[in-house]
Design a protein around this motif. Structure first.
Motif, short mmCIF file in Angstrom:
data_model
loop_
_atom_site.label_atom_id
_atom_site.label_comp_id
_atom_site.label_asym_id
_atom_site.label_seq_id
_atom_site.Cartn_x
_atom_site.Cartn_y
_atom_site.Cartn_z
N ASP A 67 0.82 -1.21 0.00
CA ASP A 67 0.00 0.00 0.00
C ASP A 67 0.86 1.26 0.00
O ASP A 67 0.56 2.23 -0.70
CB ASP A 67 -0.92 0.02 1.22
CG ASP A 67 -2.05 -0.99 1.10
OD1 ASP A 67 -2.59 -1.15 0.00
OD2 ASP A 67 -2.38 -1.61 2.12
N TYR A 68 1.92 1.25 0.80
CA TYR A 68 2.80 2.41 0.83
C TYR A 68 3.44 2.63 -0.53
O TYR A 68 3.54 3.77 -1.02
CB TYR A 68 3.89 2.22 1.89
CG TYR A 68 3.36 2.16 3.30
CD1 TYR A 68 2.50 3.14 3.80
CD2 TYR A 68 3.72 1.12 4.15
CE1 TYR A 68 2.02 3.09 5.09
CE2 TYR A 68 3.23 1.05 5.45
CZ TYR A 68 2.38 2.03 5.92
OH TYR A 68 1.91 1.97 7.20
N ARG A 69 3.88 1.56 -1.17
CA ARG A 69 4.53 1.70 -2.48
C ARG A 69 3.53 2.14 -3.54
O ARG A 69 3.86 2.92 -4.43
CB ARG A 69 5.22 0.39 -2.86
CG ARG A 69 6.39 0.04 -1.95
CD ARG A 69 7.25 -1.09 -2.49
NE ARG A 69 8.38 -1.32 -1.61
CZ ARG A 69 8.45 -2.30 -0.70
NH1 ARG A 69 7.45 -3.16 -0.58
NH2 ARG A 69 9.51 -2.44 0.08
N ALA A 70 2.30 1.64 -3.44
CA ALA A 70 1.26 2.07 -4.39
C ALA A 70 0.95 3.54 -4.22
O ALA A 70 0.78 4.29 -5.20
CB ALA A 70 0.00 1.23 -4.19
N GLY A 71 0.89 3.97 -2.96
CA GLY A 71 0.64 5.39 -2.70
C GLY A 71 1.76 6.25 -3.24
O GLY A 71 1.52 7.32 -3.82
N ALA A 72 3.01 5.79 -3.08
CA ALA A 72 4.15 6.55 -3.58
C ALA A 72 4.12 6.64 -5.09
O ALA A 72 4.38 7.69 -5.68
CB ALA A 72 5.45 5.90 -3.10
N ALA A 73 3.80 5.53 -5.75
CA ALA A 73 3.76 5.52 -7.22
C ALA A 73 2.67 6.46 -7.74
O ALA A 73 2.87 7.21 -8.71
CB ALA A 73 3.51 4.10 -7.72
N ALA A 74 1.52 6.45 -7.09
CA ALA A 74 0.43 7.34 -7.50
C ALA A 74 0.82 8.79 -7.29
O ALA A 74 0.49 9.67 -8.11
CB ALA A 74 -0.84 7.00 -6.72
N LEU A 75 1.51 9.05 -6.20
CA LEU A 75 1.95 10.41 -5.91
C LEU A 75 2.94 10.92 -6.95
O LEU A 75 2.85 12.06 -7.42
CB LEU A 75 2.59 10.46 -4.53
CG LEU A 75 3.17 11.81 -4.08
CD1 LEU A 75 2.10 12.89 -4.10
CD2 LEU A 75 3.78 11.68 -2.69
N VAL A 76 3.87 10.07 -7.36
CA VAL A 76 4.84 10.47 -8.38
C VAL A 76 4.12 10.80 -9.69
O VAL A 76 4.47 11.76 -10.39
CB VAL A 76 5.89 9.36 -8.59
CG1 VAL A 76 6.72 9.62 -9.84
CG2 VAL A 76 6.81 9.27 -7.37
N THR A 77 3.07 10.03 -10.00
CA THR A 77 2.29 10.32 -11.21
C THR A 77 1.61 11.68 -11.09
O THR A 77 1.60 12.48 -12.04
CB THR A 77 1.22 9.23 -11.42
OG1 THR A 77 1.88 7.97 -11.63
CG2 THR A 77 0.36 9.54 -12.64
N GLU A 78 1.04 11.96 -9.92
CA GLU A 78 0.39 13.26 -9.70
C GLU A 78 1.39 14.40 -9.85
O GLU A 78 1.10 15.44 -10.45
CB GLU A 78 -0.22 13.30 -8.30
CG GLU A 78 -1.46 12.44 -8.14
CD GLU A 78 -2.73 13.22 -8.43
OE1 GLU A 78 -2.63 14.27 -9.08
OE2 GLU A 78 -3.80 12.78 -8.01
#
Length: 206
Positions: A67-78
């Motif tokens: 979940d933490y890594r998914a959140g980080a990946a989504a944040l980088v996209t944003e």
């Protein structure tokens, strides 16, 4: 949802503060949208990169590491989208001279083709001498600068002085030194988009 919670924490600076990296969020977030988006900004005083945030959280809570890594990946996209908005929004401006209360926006200015002149230099608490103010007034007049930027949480007096002497108007940018009820958004993305709107209007961008 931990992935969403991670993004909210990073965007408000709380993930870094939770890990004990004091002042890292406010320092890194405002500096350079693109470097933050590609996770190259070294935010903390000891050189810890922002990419360490999800790894540190995952190490502390292995059961929710995905979940933490998914959140980080989504944040980088944003953040990549935000960078693209700044690139497009500041690509064609009547003025590339950015006159601000203090030199808080140097990285942003350099990234998007603007030249920053800070009235108070690096520190917002510094008082420029008469010669410095006189030179800035001359620069604003000769460069055709139409907007001088004050900042949230800092007295607008110096910006107002320059504006009064030159006929420029005063607009307000947020260097994200702290989110308050007066902030133009609830997190980094919202505040930076508000900053972009202010810059486009003040710099005469099309």
């Amino acid at each position: 949802d931990l992935a969403v919670d991670f993004q909210k924490k990073v965007l408000t600076g709380n993930a870094v503060l939770d890990l004990g990296w004091k002042d890292a969020a406010a320092t890194a977030l405002v500096l350079d949208t693109r470097d933050l988006a590609i996770a190259k900004v070294e935010a903390s005083n000891d050189g810890t990169a922002w990419t360490a945030v999800p790894h540190e959280l995952a190490a502390a809570d292995p059961a929710n590491a995905a979940d933490y890594r998914a959140g980080a990946a989504a944040l980088v996209t944003e953040l990549g989208s935000l960078d693209a908005e700044f690139e497009k929004g500041l690509a064609s401006c009547a003025s590339t001279d950015l006159v601000t209360g203090h030199a808080a926006f140097g990285y942003l200015a350099a990234r998007y083709g603007l030249g920053q002149e800070g009235i108070a230099g690096i520190s917002p608490d510094a008082e420029p001498d008469a010669a410095t103010l006189r030179d800035l007034v001359t620069h604003v007049r000769e460069s055709g600068v139409s907007t001088v930027y004050a900042e949230t949480l800092v007295s607008p007096a110096l910006a107002e002085t320059i504006a009064r002497e030159t006929g420029a108007k005063v607009a307000v940018l947020d260097p994200l030194e702290g989110l308050t009820d007066a902030s133009a958004g609830a997190d980094y993305l919202e505040v930076m988009r508000a900053n972009l709107k202010t810059l486009r209007e003040g710099q005469g961008c099309t």
